[in-house]
Design a protein around this motif. Structure first.
Motif, PDB file in Angstrom:
ATOM      1  N   GLU A 274       0.543   5.356  13.675  1.00  0.00           N
ATOM      2  CA  GLU A 274      -0.021   6.524  13.006  1.00  0.00           C
ATOM      3  C   GLU A 274       0.937   7.059  11.941  1.00  0.00           C
ATOM      4  OE1 GLU A 274      -1.186   9.488  15.786  1.00  0.00           O
ATOM      5  OE2 GLU A 274      -2.740   8.261  16.725  1.00  0.00           O
ATOM      6  N   GLY A 275       2.236   6.999  12.242  1.00  0.00           N
ATOM      7  CA  GLY A 275       3.223   7.432  11.265  1.00  0.00           C
ATOM      8  C   GLY A 275       3.201   6.553  10.024  1.00  0.00           C
ATOM      9  N   LEU A 276       3.042   5.231  10.225  1.00  0.00           N
ATOM     10  CA  LEU A 276       2.956   4.302   9.098  1.00  0.00           C
ATOM     11  C   LEU A 276       1.743   4.604   8.229  1.00  0.00           C
ATOM     12  CD1 LEU A 276       3.702   1.661   7.583  1.00  0.00           C
ATOM     13  CD2 LEU A 276       2.327   0.435   9.280  1.00  0.00           C
ATOM     14  N   LEU A 277       0.593   4.808   8.866  1.00  0.00           N
ATOM     15  CA  LEU A 277      -0.640   5.061   8.121  1.00  0.00           C
ATOM     16  C   LEU A 277      -0.567   6.377   7.355  1.00  0.00           C
ATOM     17  CD1 LEU A 277      -3.354   3.854  10.671  1.00  0.00           C
ATOM     18  CD2 LEU A 277      -2.269   2.587   8.810  1.00  0.00           C
ATOM     19  N   GLN A 278       0.033   7.387   7.980  1.00  0.00           N
ATOM     20  CA  GLN A 278       0.184   8.663   7.279  1.00  0.00           C
ATOM     21  C   GLN A 278       1.119   8.524   6.083  1.00  0.00           C
ATOM     22  OE1 GLN A 278       1.044  12.136   9.584  1.00  0.00           O
ATOM     23  NE2 GLN A 278      -0.621  11.795  11.039  1.00  0.00           N
ATOM     24  N   GLY A 279       2.157   7.695   6.243  1.00  0.00           N
ATOM     25  CA  GLY A 279       3.076   7.474   5.133  1.00  0.00           C
ATOM     26  C   GLY A 279       2.396   6.782   3.960  1.00  0.00           C
ATOM     27  N   LEU A 280       1.486   5.852   4.262  1.00  0.00           N
ATOM     28  CA  LEU A 280       0.765   5.130   3.213  1.00  0.00           C
ATOM     29  C   LEU A 280      -0.398   5.935   2.639  1.00  0.00           C
ATOM     30  CD1 LEU A 280       0.636   1.527   4.733  1.00  0.00           C
ATOM     31  CD2 LEU A 280       1.894   2.243   2.698  1.00  0.00           C
ATOM     32  N   SER A 281      -0.758   7.021   3.294  1.00  0.00           N
ATOM     33  CA  SER A 281      -1.878   7.829   2.792  1.00  0.00           C
ATOM     34  C   SER A 281      -1.552   8.445   1.433  1.00  0.00           C
ATOM     35  CB  SER A 281      -2.242   8.925   3.798  1.00  0.00           C
ATOM     36  OG  SER A 281      -1.180   9.851   3.954  1.00  0.00           O
ATOM     37  N   VAL A 282      -0.256   8.569   1.122  1.00  0.00           N
ATOM     38  CA  VAL A 282       0.153   9.060  -0.196  1.00  0.00           C
ATOM     39  C   VAL A 282      -0.325   8.091  -1.273  1.00  0.00           C
ATOM     40  CG1 VAL A 282       2.126   9.637  -1.657  1.00  0.00           C
ATOM     41  CG2 VAL A 282       2.166  10.216   0.768  1.00  0.00           C
ATOM     42  N   VAL A 283      -0.252   6.803  -0.965  1.00  0.00           N
ATOM     43  CA  VAL A 283      -0.722   5.779  -1.892  1.00  0.00           C
ATOM     44  C   VAL A 283      -2.239   5.878  -2.058  1.00  0.00           C
ATOM     45  CG1 VAL A 283      -0.945   3.292  -2.244  1.00  0.00           C
ATOM     46  CG2 VAL A 283       1.184   4.230  -1.327  1.00  0.00           C
ATOM     47  N   ALA A 284      -2.936   6.094  -0.939  1.00  0.00           N
ATOM     48  CA  ALA A 284      -4.393   6.239  -0.997  1.00  0.00           C
ATOM     49  C   ALA A 284      -4.785   7.465  -1.821  1.00  0.00           C
ATOM     50  CB  ALA A 284      -4.958   6.350   0.415  1.00  0.00           C
ATOM     51  N   LYS A 285      -4.007   8.528  -1.693  1.00  0.00           N
ATOM     52  CA  LYS A 285      -4.283   9.744  -2.461  1.00  0.00           C
ATOM     53  C   LYS A 285      -4.131   9.486  -3.957  1.00  0.00           C
ATOM     54  CE  LYS A 285      -2.701  14.497  -3.131  1.00  0.00           C
ATOM     55  NZ  LYS A 285      -1.723  15.538  -2.737  1.00  0.00           N
TER      56      LYS A 285
END
Length: 387
Positions: free
Chosen positions: A48-59
């Motif tokens: 979950e921490g990894l996915l949240q970190g990559l969510s910046v890229v998705a944003k």
């Protein structure tokens, strides 16, 4: 990851870094879903921490595509954005890599592998490369300094403590220290007790300020210093202090640090090679003669054709191991803790010119010494016989 790339491009001389993403990336798809779902709850797992970190890229991908983009389109574009994000991270946070790119000795390129065709779409350099190289380098958030340690903090695992030493030294080397300011509230907190994560045995040389070299805060390091970072007397302040630190204070890492151009080692080398064997009338002479065995070992390993300078340089490293071996041979409490895995003893050499610490790891003789029966130090034998 960054450390491995610095090793590859520095020590191994590789001149190209290629960041390769791929279509239908599960991590990017998951990060896109996390972003679209919204919310900023604390991650419950490493994934979950990894996915949240990559969510910046998705944003960022969402902002570039605009509203109305489908999830599949968003994930596909985020894959490309993530490649550039990784390239930018290297250019922003690694000074060695930045310097190599700036000089033209290294190129960073990106690409996307298409699962359907097997072809790689080569993206070239990051559009932000010139801007990032022109800006001042910074350190990644993972290397940020924490708060002061007190007795409320539990014992730190040896490898975790070692990592703090490494990232602290990196901050020092790149000129971005974080431990400069100590506020009154920190002093008040420290007054309640200490829980150092590392016991550090170093040289008294004024050019090697140990807390500064590792960018450490008060309370982080239990520091012991003398000329030549030695440990020659079992009942002396160094070994006794280490037993206190690793016992009541529960510190789980001992780190022995030598340094280049060590005056004590140079003096011992000169005395040994000149054949000086007079009875030691002064404490300094006794110290230099005590280091003679280290110099002798260095000369044997290098051969008789080695110059005095070469012998002294090699003796610096051997002396680090010699000090570590002394602890293992003559301190039963320390040996027991190492044997059980509760304590680690590591060593390193500080380079006066670069500021960088070469981490040497454990002593090559550790397993043998831990398995052997402990001995009584020479300095204690006479006391025991005279009692």
């Amino acid at each position: 990851m960054v450390g491995s790339l610095e090793f590859c491009t520095g020590k191994l001389g590789s001149r190209l870094i290629l960041v390769l993403g791929h279509t239908k990336c599960g991590a990017i798809a998951g990060a896109t879903q996390t972003f679209q779902a919204g919310g900023e709850k604390a991650p419950g797992s490493a994934l979950e921490g990894l996915l949240q970190g990559l969510s910046v890229v998705a944003k960022e991908a969402s902002e570039e595509l605009g509203p109305g983009a489908l999830q599949e389109e968003l994930a596909a574009h985020a894959t490309k954005v993530n490649v550039f994000s990784s390239m930018n991270f290297l250019l922003k946070y690694s000074e060695p890599i930045r310097e190599l790119v700036r000089k033209g000795d290294l190129d960073i390129q990106g690409g996307i592998y298409h699962l359907e065709t097997g072809r790689v779409e080569f993206l070239g350099r990051s559009p932000q490369q010139a801007e990032l190289l022109a800006a001042e380098g910074t350190l990644p958030p993972s290397m940020a300094l924490g708060t002061v340690r007190t007795t409320s903090d539990g014992p730190m695992a040896p490898q975790a403590a070692l990592k703090l030493l490494k990232v602290g030294n990196e901050r020092f080397v790149v000129g971005a220290p974080k431990a400069g300011k100590v506020h009154s509230s920190m002093r008040e907190t420290l007054a309640t007790g200490q829980a150092p994560h590392t016991a550090l045995v170093g040289c008294a040389d004024s050019r090697v300020p140990l807390e500064t070299v590792f960018d450490a805060l008060p309370g982080d390091l239990f520091v012991l210093r003398n000329a030549g970072n030695t440990c020659t007397h079992a009942e002396g302040s160094v070994l006794g202090s280490l037993e206190f630190c690793t016992g009541p204070l529960k510190t789980r890492l001992i780190f022995v640090l030598g340094h280049t151009s060590c005056g004590a080692i140079k003096g011992a080398t000169s005395a040994f090679l000149s054949g000086q064997k007079k009875k030691a009338p002064q404490a300094l002479d006794a110290l230099l003669q005590g280091l003679g065995s280290v110099v002798s070992d260095a000369q044997k390993e290098l051969g008789k054709k080695a110059t005095e300078e070469q012998v002294a340089a090699h003796a610096v490293k051997l002396n680090v191991f010699h000090t570590m071996n002394f602890m293992l041979k003559y301190s039963e409490p320390i040996r027991q803790k190492v044997r059980s895995g509760e304590l680690e003893i590591q060593g390193g050499v500080y380079d006066l010119q670069t500021g960088r610490v070469e981490f040497l790891g454990a002593s090559p003789s550790q397993a043998k010494l831990v398995a052997a029966e402990g001995a009584v130090a020479p300095s204690l034998k006479s006391k025991m016989q005279g009692a």
